[in-house]
Design an enzyme around this catalytic site. Structure first.
Site, PDB file in Angstrom:
ATOM      1  N   ASN A   8      20.863  42.012  47.117  1.00 14.18           N
ATOM      2  CA  ASN A   8      21.986  41.187  46.928  1.00 14.18           C
ATOM      3  C   ASN A   8      22.993  42.663  46.748  1.00 14.18           C
ATOM      4  OD1 ASN A   8      24.277  40.013  45.919  1.00 14.18           O
ATOM      5  ND2 ASN A   8      23.638  39.580  44.198  1.00 14.18           N
ATOM      6  N   TRP A   9      23.615  42.988  47.837  1.00 15.36           N
ATOM      7  CA  TRP A   9      24.277  44.431  47.889  1.00 15.36           C
ATOM      8  C   TRP A   9      25.943  43.864  47.070  1.00 15.36           C
ATOM      9  CZ3 TRP A   9      23.811  46.689  53.542  1.00 15.36           C
ATOM     10  CH2 TRP A   9      22.422  47.104  53.586  1.00 15.36           C
ATOM     11  N   LYS A  10      26.196  42.860  46.952  1.00 19.13           N
ATOM     12  CA  LYS A  10      27.438  42.413  46.277  1.00 19.13           C
ATOM     13  C   LYS A  10      28.518  42.957  47.104  1.00 19.13           C
ATOM     14  CE  LYS A  10      24.982  42.009  42.001  1.00 19.13           C
ATOM     15  NZ  LYS A  10      24.868  42.087  40.534  1.00 19.13           N
ATOM     16  N   HIS A  93      25.959  32.474  42.375  1.00 18.75           N
ATOM     17  CA  HIS A  93      25.314  33.615  41.542  1.00 18.75           C
ATOM     18  C   HIS A  93      26.337  33.621  40.166  1.00 18.75           C
ATOM     19  CE1 HIS A  93      25.309  37.859  40.520  1.00 18.75           C
ATOM     20  NE2 HIS A  93      24.297  37.996  41.132  1.00 18.75           N
ATOM     21  N   GLU A  95      28.107  35.967  39.026  1.00 20.20           N
ATOM     22  CA  GLU A  95      29.521  36.550  39.286  1.00 20.20           C
ATOM     23  C   GLU A  95      30.381  35.502  40.154  1.00 20.20           C
ATOM     24  OE1 GLU A  95      28.026  40.096  41.313  1.00 20.20           O
ATOM     25  OE2 GLU A  95      27.130  40.507  39.338  1.00 20.20           O
ATOM     26  N   GLU A 162      18.149  34.483  37.068  1.00 25.41           N
ATOM     27  CA  GLU A 162      18.809  35.796  36.447  1.00 25.41           C
ATOM     28  C   GLU A 162      19.796  35.686  35.252  1.00 25.41           C
ATOM     29  OE1 GLU A 162      19.762  38.072  40.451  1.00 25.41           O
ATOM     30  OE2 GLU A 162      21.345  36.758  40.186  1.00 25.41           O
ATOM     31  N   GLY A 168      22.795  44.079  35.830  1.00 25.99           N
ATOM     32  CA  GLY A 168      23.417  45.408  36.123  1.00 25.99           C
ATOM     33  C   GLY A 168      23.293  45.906  34.672  1.00 25.99           C
ATOM     34  N   SER A 199      18.438  43.646  36.951  1.00 27.28           N
ATOM     35  CA  SER A 199      17.769  45.246  36.470  1.00 27.28           C
ATOM     36  C   SER A 199      16.324  45.192  37.158  1.00 27.28           C
ATOM     37  CB  SER A 199      18.083  45.597  35.014  1.00 27.28           C
ATOM     38  OG  SER A 199      19.185  45.448  34.734  1.00 27.28           O
ATOM     39  N   GLY A 220      19.913  43.715  42.635  1.00 27.82           N
ATOM     40  CA  GLY A 220      21.374  44.324  42.787  1.00 27.82           C
ATOM     41  C   GLY A 220      21.384  45.686  43.057  1.00 27.82           C
TER      42      GLY A 220
END
Ligand code: PGA
Length: 238
Positions: A8-10, A93, A95, A162, A168, A199, A220
């Site tokens: 997941n490159w965000k 997600h 976020e 998650e 992160g 992480s 991530g």
């Protein structure tokens, strides 16, 4: 079942950076056939990456879709557009839930739209630190599942657990904590693949993947570097 390792490159990487990653990464994992590798880049990189991947052993996913097919929805990505290029899509997600106020009912509509368009959703769930400290982790996850998956054919989805406190932050859930939650999720949903996210890095993938109900990882930060992500892919085969 082969492990599933998804990046997941965000909101990272320009098209130039994304294509350069794929050129390096393809080489690093070209011999691997027994891991389902998925890259989820920004929308602008979906097409160039699709072209660069060709018929390689790497799959493509979007990071989000809207539930309508087309129309006046400024800034959104339609499931029709995603399915031209991708097999997978990340939905719900933390976020998206936290920063963009997506609730379980909107997420349910997006999951339905994904399946209607033959996209396999990677449905993300997980509790916050506050909820964890209040002893509510399982209640929160259960509610996300019950409301998010209402009317959904669960045979066609992937779940990613998650915990928000591990995303992160460098704080991975211990393999025991993750295993306990993954088996709880499977008790509710049935036998779906459940990925762990939060992480994940080359140093901890091996111990995580050893757990019976950890079927892969959603990565991530450590997926942004081709070498480090290829090490996670390789670690998942142990
Ligand atoms: P992280 O992110 O690996 O950087 O913790 C995981 C995710 O949010 O999907």
């Amino acid at each position: 079942m082969d492990p599933i390792i998804a990046a997941n490159w965000k909101m990272n990487k320009t098209v130039k950076e994304a294509v350069s990653f794929i050129k390096d990464f393809k080489e690093l994992v070209k011999a691997i056939t027994n891991v389902n590798i998925i890259i989820c880049p920004s929308s602008t990189s979906l097409y160039p990456i699709h072209e660069e991947l060709g018929d390689s052993n790497i799959n493509l996913g979007a990071q989000n879709i809207y539930f309508e097919k087309e129309g006046a929805f400024t800034g959104e990505l339609s499931p029709l557009m995603a399915k031209e290029l991708c097999k997978y899509v990340i939905i719900g997600h933390s976020e998206r839930r936290g920063i963009f106020n997506e609730d379980n009912s909107l997420i349910n509509k997006k999951l339905t739209a994904a399946l209607d368009n033959n996209l396999t959703p990677i449905f993300c769930i997980g509790e916050s630190l506050e909820e964890k400290e209040a002893g509510k982790s399982k209640d929160v996850v259960k509610k996300q599942i019950k409301e998010g998956l209402k009317g959904i054919d669960t045979k066609k989805i992937i779940i990613a657990y998650e915990p928000i406190w591990a995303i992160g932050t460098g704080k991975t859930a211990t393999p025991d904590i993750a295993q306990d939650m993954h088996s709880f999720i499977k008790e509710i949903v049935g036998n779906v693949p459940v990925l762990y996210g939060g992480s994940v890095k080359p140093e901890n993938i091996v111990e995580l993947i050893k757990e019976k109900d950890i079927d892969g990882a959603l990565v991530g930060g450590a997926s942004l570097d081709a070498k480090s992500f290829s090490e996670i892919v390789k670690g998942s085969m142990s």
